[in-house]
Design a protein around this motif. Sequence first.
Motif, mmCIF file in Angstrom:
data_model
loop_
_atom_site.group_PDB
_atom_site.id
_atom_site.type_symbol
_atom_site.label_atom_id
_atom_site.label_comp_id
_atom_site.label_asym_id
_atom_site.label_seq_id
_atom_site.Cartn_x
_atom_site.Cartn_y
_atom_site.Cartn_z
ATOM 1 N N UNK A 600 49.206 59.169 59.600
ATOM 2 C CA UNK A 600 49.086 57.582 59.274
ATOM 3 C C UNK A 600 48.360 56.851 60.168
ATOM 4 N N UNK A 601 47.196 56.188 59.823
ATOM 5 C CA UNK A 601 46.521 55.381 60.971
ATOM 6 C C UNK A 601 47.331 54.348 61.402
ATOM 7 N N UNK A 602 47.291 54.362 62.858
ATOM 8 C CA UNK A 602 47.830 53.042 63.355
ATOM 9 C C UNK A 602 46.710 52.286 64.127
ATOM 10 N N UNK A 603 46.226 51.417 63.488
ATOM 11 C CA UNK A 603 44.573 50.954 63.762
ATOM 12 C C UNK A 603 44.748 49.821 64.766
ATOM 13 N N UNK A 604 43.883 49.794 65.779
ATOM 14 C CA UNK A 604 43.731 48.671 66.555
ATOM 15 C C UNK A 604 42.190 48.496 66.263
ATOM 16 N N UNK A 605 41.715 47.039 66.351
ATOM 17 C CA UNK A 605 40.420 46.598 66.375
ATOM 18 C C UNK A 605 40.249 45.496 67.377
ATOM 19 N N UNK A 606 39.126 45.357 68.049
ATOM 20 C CA UNK A 606 39.091 44.441 69.275
ATOM 21 C C UNK A 606 38.267 43.266 68.617
ATOM 22 N N UNK A 650 40.897 53.496 66.832
ATOM 23 C CA UNK A 650 40.364 52.246 67.463
ATOM 24 C C UNK A 650 38.981 51.840 66.548
ATOM 25 N N UNK A 651 38.918 50.653 66.252
ATOM 26 C CA UNK A 651 37.671 50.351 65.601
ATOM 27 C C UNK A 651 36.824 49.210 66.639
ATOM 28 N N UNK A 652 35.654 49.789 66.664
ATOM 29 C CA UNK A 652 34.582 48.644 67.488
ATOM 30 C C UNK A 652 33.547 48.333 66.669
ATOM 31 N N UNK A 653 33.897 47.103 66.466
ATOM 32 C CA UNK A 653 32.560 46.254 65.654
ATOM 33 C C UNK A 653 31.320 46.219 66.481
ATOM 34 N N UNK A 675 43.005 60.681 69.938
ATOM 35 C CA UNK A 675 42.739 59.255 69.437
ATOM 36 C C UNK A 675 41.488 59.414 68.559
ATOM 37 N N UNK A 676 41.121 58.543 67.587
ATOM 38 C CA UNK A 676 39.798 58.437 66.694
ATOM 39 C C UNK A 676 39.356 56.838 67.023
ATOM 40 N N UNK A 677 37.780 57.071 67.363
ATOM 41 C CA UNK A 677 37.186 55.706 67.694
ATOM 42 C C UNK A 677 36.140 55.681 66.358
ATOM 43 N N UNK A 678 36.215 54.662 65.686
ATOM 44 C CA UNK A 678 35.051 54.211 64.598
ATOM 45 C C UNK A 678 34.041 53.379 65.032
ATOM 46 N N UNK A 679 32.974 53.648 65.014
ATOM 47 C CA UNK A 679 31.945 52.774 65.805
ATOM 48 C C UNK A 679 31.262 52.178 64.443
ATOM 49 N N UNK A 680 31.023 50.943 64.352
ATOM 50 C CA UNK A 680 30.276 50.068 63.353
ATOM 51 C C UNK A 680 28.923 49.712 63.697
ATOM 52 N N UNK A 828 36.683 57.860 56.762
ATOM 53 C CA UNK A 828 36.636 57.832 58.388
ATOM 54 C C UNK A 828 38.241 57.536 58.832
ATOM 55 N N UNK A 829 38.675 56.581 58.120
ATOM 56 C CA UNK A 829 39.954 56.101 58.576
ATOM 57 C C UNK A 829 41.266 57.181 58.382
#
Length: 831
Positions: A600-606, A650-653, A675-680, A828-829
């Motif tokens: 289950x994703x526990x998501x943070x976005x800056x 962790x989502x990096x916009x 941890x998983x980073x998603x770079x957009x 990705x998520x």
Amino acid sequence: MRFYLSIISLLTFVQLFGQLQTPDQFLPHNYGEQFTPHHLLVDYFEYVAENSEKVELIPYGRTNQGRPLMVALISSESNLQNLESIRLNNLRLAGMESGEANLDNAKAIVWLSYSVHGNEPSGSECSMQVLYDLVDPNNAQSKEWLENTIIIIDPSVNPDGYSRYTHWYKNAANKLANPNLDSREHNEPWPGGRVNHYLFDLNRDWAWATQIETQQRLKLYQEWMPHVHPDVHEQYIDNPYYFAPAAEPFHQYITQWQRDFQTEIGKNHAGYFDENGWLYFTREIFDLFYPSYGDTYPTFNGAIGMTYEQAGHSTAGRAASMRNGDTLLLKDRMAHHHTTSMSTIEMTSKNASRVVKNFKAYFDEGKNNPQGNYKTFVIRNKEEDASKIKALLTLLDRHKIQYGKAANSKSGINGFDYQNNKTGSFFINENDLVISAYQPKSVLAQVLFEPEGVLSDSLTYDITAWALPYAYGLEAYATTTKILPSANYEGGSNARSMTSDVPYAWVARWEDVSDARFLGALLQEGIKVRYAKTAFTIDGKSFHEGSLVVTKADNSNKTGWSQTMQEIANEQGKAIMRISTGFVDTGKDLGSYLMELVKAPNVAMIYGEEVDSYTYGFVWSYFEQSLNYGINTIPYAQLKNGSLDKYNVLILPEGPYELSDAILKTIKDWTNEGGKVICIGSAHQKFVGKEGFQLKEDSTEENESEAIKDIHIYGQTERSSISLATPGAIVKVKLDTSHPLSYGLGSFYYSLKTNDFHQPYLEKGWNVGYLGDKIEKKGFIGAGLLKKMPHTMVFGVEDAGEGSIIYLLDDPLFRGFWHEGELLFSNALFF
């Protein structure tokens, strides 16, 4: 004598009290010297409607933050008494209502949209004076206009953004307006009032209708179908005023009448601006191609759509110093918008019969002789695409685009195959979805479905390709053959009867973002879910990679899990299959290691000043609107000062923020632990060439020592720059179908490319989405950029210890309308 004077005084008081108050008299501040809070803007419109027989106020919804959305309808008293018959007659002119239209007594309709960008407030501010001047009983000119014209005023298209800006300004501004641009009142903080609650640009959302404001406005718009629609904006401080005619490129389906009459309106504006000595420009910058603007969308719905741009924007405040030494005042901005607003109404009223006649002709032509080459668009009715088709139909219904099902099967049809990007022969199955160009919304349907529009000029303001079959990932065809649908198209229902029996497992397919919403709901209920990393068949049914498997064994400790899952499936219209055994026919058994548990994703976005607010908003809206799944938004500074141990994603916009060596080490250590980073988008550039990460510098740049072959012409600087860029185009991306990032997408993905990134392949990671030798595209990409794009990664995954870094160089959530992109992001998520 004293008694006589008292009577006179009383009569004078009653007379003054009974007069309609101007905005200056009504507001608690001097009109034009302060910004008006949204609630007072609403109050004034309600006050005028209550005290004038020429105004009817129509609420049409509320924003995400609960603020009212409304329009004021203004016309003569006799017209308002017959408002419904006027409205219906106008729809009959467009062929959108049954019955015979009366052309002789039809009224012209002007719809004025103010301040879709909330920090461009002079439109909303001036709307009050426009309203007053239209209903002022002493205004003989406006009284004449109202006899043959209906005016619709939307005083604030974006109340949440407008309120964000005006409330901030009230807190930040000096008592006396300070024109010094260094002052705090000229430096609006992140994310700014331009955007709505979810930080979407509503002026790019008309066609896609992803936002609640747009959805509610379109419902009212379709009920009125105006003939003239100015969209009132602001631009940068030192720019002269802009009004129509627009710049090239014009979309090829814009008629000569639409071109000519916007020029006539522009010349009328010019007369007033010349008289006052005000600077202005036309036919530059603002084109009429991309269909989702407040000028183009009305244009493709038969109206004269126009953009008006006044200098000001968020930086102007109440007073701003200009380069020429003048001071730009809020009152000046309001006066200019007031002038073009009244001039628009004047020209429409003077030409009401021409306007209405050409409006009818526009729709008659569309129904009987569509402009485009393609006369019919066919969407293949495939069981696995049911959710995507349902989402598409929701959009078509919002636009009142007619559709139906094919009458019978037919082969030997010649047309364009969207998915294979070529022309050839195809067949139509009975019950395929058919959209014919022979309908009232002919032009809009063709614009939204055509594979590629014709650009008269590559120097354009926005994306140049958007065809809906690509956006929704559907098997579709466009043909020059006229094929009329035979009956209403009805999608199947996935509602099922509940069972109290607990099977060995439930299985659900993974084909659409709606499946991700279903998965998210299960995870939030504490139900354990696996996803298949290989295709399999069981009980005679076939399932692709990504299919969701929920077993009795995994959930034996959770009471009522099967009942809960069925309830969620029925609520969301999700098809689930009851499986009685874990022994598969082909593939791997349900207990195989290739049936992997979903974490289950526990998501943070800056977020923060240097984070791109649009990208942030696209992600935020995706989580809350598409998934209904929680997300934690944390300040960028927390990457410097805090720990990521609370989160597993962790989502990096996008944005120009920096990731220091210390932050990169924190991220590296965290990903090593799982941890998983998603770079957009541009976020991937933070990792290029950095120690411990695999992204390499691009080595395809031209040798700087090579002699200059071309002479650069100063006057062609802007045009030359587009050779290495793209305003937005569709690119066919090859996929590694074995990787979880590609599940549900097939062997290729049509990506909306809005940047110039051309990243070399990962040497050790997974190049899941990539470009090969040949670039297949729709829309404009500069020749120089095209040369750099072959053999580059578009979507990649870098393994990092127990975790991973996912690079999404093209933003799959761009503007929230690329439906297939939401599935890619869901991979990705969750996977």
